[in-house]
Enzyme design. Structure first.
Site, PDB file in Angstrom:
ATOM      1  N   THR A 335     -67.355 -19.085 -33.911  1.00 12.20           N
ATOM      2  CA  THR A 335     -67.237 -20.437 -33.378  1.00 12.20           C
ATOM      3  C   THR A 335     -67.867 -20.464 -31.992  1.00 12.20           C
ATOM      4  O   THR A 335     -67.626 -19.572 -31.173  1.00 12.20           O
ATOM      5  CB  THR A 335     -65.768 -20.911 -33.339  1.00 12.20           C
ATOM      6  OG1 THR A 335     -65.708 -22.249 -32.842  1.00 12.20           O
ATOM      7  CG2 THR A 335     -64.896 -20.007 -32.488  1.00 12.20           C
ATOM      8  N   HIS A 392     -52.494  -9.606 -35.428  1.00 13.94           N
ATOM      9  CA  HIS A 392     -51.951  -8.295 -35.040  1.00 13.94           C
ATOM     10  C   HIS A 392     -51.128  -7.644 -36.143  1.00 13.94           C
ATOM     11  O   HIS A 392     -50.765  -6.463 -36.044  1.00 13.94           O
ATOM     12  CB  HIS A 392     -51.092  -8.438 -33.782  1.00 13.94           C
ATOM     13  CG  HIS A 392     -51.153  -7.242 -32.872  1.00 13.94           C
ATOM     14  ND1 HIS A 392     -51.713  -6.051 -33.240  1.00 13.94           N
ATOM     15  CD2 HIS A 392     -50.701  -7.060 -31.600  1.00 13.94           C
ATOM     16  CE1 HIS A 392     -51.608  -5.180 -32.250  1.00 13.94           C
ATOM     17  NE2 HIS A 392     -51.006  -5.775 -31.240  1.00 13.94           N
TER      18      HIS A 392
END
Length: 419
Positions: A335, A392
């Protein structure tokens, strides 16, 4: 015989669509394949062409209505068989679906285009073009008066405007094709468009699903900037594609993803899915929302093929010509907020991916350089921040940093052929 116009199925998983705008009114003459109306689905926005030539004799579904696929939305009669020349046939009330997902779409943010088959040039010459061509021109700030038309009677075709865009890039000023839509009035309540409602839902879901962590690396892009400046004229002349920074960044990301496949993986039913291919999502900001077209099997593409694929997908996303399967199946997303000049941003992961890389603005900075003998000097370098957002649950900080070190090394020491 009259021809029914139906809500098309834009992909195997698409079962309904919202009519966001009629580009023709009842009584108008339409050509085969001329854009007839715009629809919005949960994957893409698209312009739907007329299946035949004739007269739009009846509009059965109003703007803002969400209907099932294969629903008859309009009727086209043979030329001359309409009930009255230019007769206005009132649109029917919106047909209701069993489970409407969102409020009717209001395209308040998108620029409006003229309904005529031609627009006036400053010199008084009439420029013949379709609504699609005028929309592309408006979205990219192009002056249609500067584009040579190759169609019948000098009509500017979609190919003409896309060729001009490839050769010259977007304009810097306002397009003469249509006036910019005014901003919403202060205090007004504007319904969410279907696309905006889906984006909102997906962002909330992603933040709830993935524990986001971000790591930011500053990359010395001086070498890339030099190569681009030296080669951009030849590259565009030889390949008819503008040489931007994006294919360099995409190629470096693909190389790093191959070496660290965990960053290209996804969680699936309590297990890790290591994807067979690198399907690279390229986020494209539009006037009416955000789309992520996908470069499929990017690991098998050359630099030139990658550049062409990125330019093609971005152009068709802006022109509402993407098919739903071209905006699905990504395994990693790029992006680019740098086009707006930001220092760096912390992106939200595009589910079900596990990582997303945000590209920030390229800026010249004074940088301390250490020579081979340990001597420090100050030099002007082209520097750029890149922020990796990662899940994570799946990716540890060490793996994320290894990926970014590889990405940085590829860009700073670029030694690949660009074609």
């Amino acid at each position: 015989m009259p021809t029914d116009v139906v809500m098309p199925q834009m992909g195997e998983s698409i079962f309904e669509g919202t009519i966001t705008k009629w580009l023709k009114k009842a009584g108008d003459t339409v050509e085969k394949d001329e854009p007839l109306f715009e629809i919005s689905t949960d994957k893409v926005d698209a312009e739907i062409p007329s299946p035949v030539a004739g007269v739009l004799s009846e509009i059965k579904v109003a703007e803002g209505a969400t209907v099932q696929i294969n629903t008859v939305v309009a009727v086209i009669s043979e030329s001359g068989s309409a009930s009255g020349a230019g007769a206005s046939v009132p649109a029917a009330q919106p047909e209701k679906t069993a489970t409407p997902q969102v409020a009717p779409k209001a395209r308040s943010a998108a620029p409006q285009v003229p309904s005529q088959a031609a627009v006036s040039h400053a010199s008084g010459q009439r420029l013949r073009s379709s609504p699609l061509v005028r929309r592309i021109a408006t979205d990219n700030n192009l002056d249609l008066g500067q584009i040579a038309g190759t169609g019948s009677e000098g009509r500017i075709t979609k190919e003409d405007v896309l060729r001009y865009l490839n050769e010259h890039g977007p304009g810097s000023g306002k397009s003469s094709a249509a006036p910019q839509a005014p901003p919403p009035a202060p205090g007004s309540l504007v319904p969410l468009t279907k696309m905006r409602a889906i984006i909102a839902q997906r962002m909330v879901e992603s933040m709830a699903i993935s524990p986001h962590v971000h790591t930011v690396y500053k990359v010395d892009m001086t070498r890339i900037a030099g190569i681009r400046e030296r080669e951009k004229a030849r590259f565009e002349r030889q390949h008819s594609v503008k040489l931007t920074y994006m294919p360099f960044i995409a190629a470096a990301a693909v190389e790093a993803l191959i070496k660290f496949p965990i960053v290209n993986a996804s969680l699936e039913n309590g297990a890790i899915r290591y994807h067979r291919n690198v399907n690279l999502g390229i986020a494209v900001a539009l006037e009416w929302g955000l789309l992520v077209p996908v470069v499929k099997q990017a690991e098998g593409l050359s630099f030139l093929e990658l550049a062409r694929a990125i330019a093609d997908l971005a152009s068709r996303a802006r022109a509402k010509k993407l098919m739903p399967d071209e905006a699905t199946g990504s395994t990693f997303t790029l992006t680019n907020s740098g086009v707006f000049g930001d220092e760096f941003s912390t992106p939200i992961i595009n589910q079900p991916e596990s990582a997303i890389l945000c590209i920030s603005g390229l800026k010249k900075e004074a940088v301390v350089m250490t020579g081979a003998e340990g001597n420090d000097t100050i030099a002007i370098r082209s520097m750029q921040h890149f922020c990796l957002g990662f899940d994570h649950r799946l990716i540890d900080g060490a793996d994320a940093c290894k990926f970014m070190v590889e990405f940085k090394k590829t860009l700073e020491g670029w030694d690949k052929e660009i074609g």
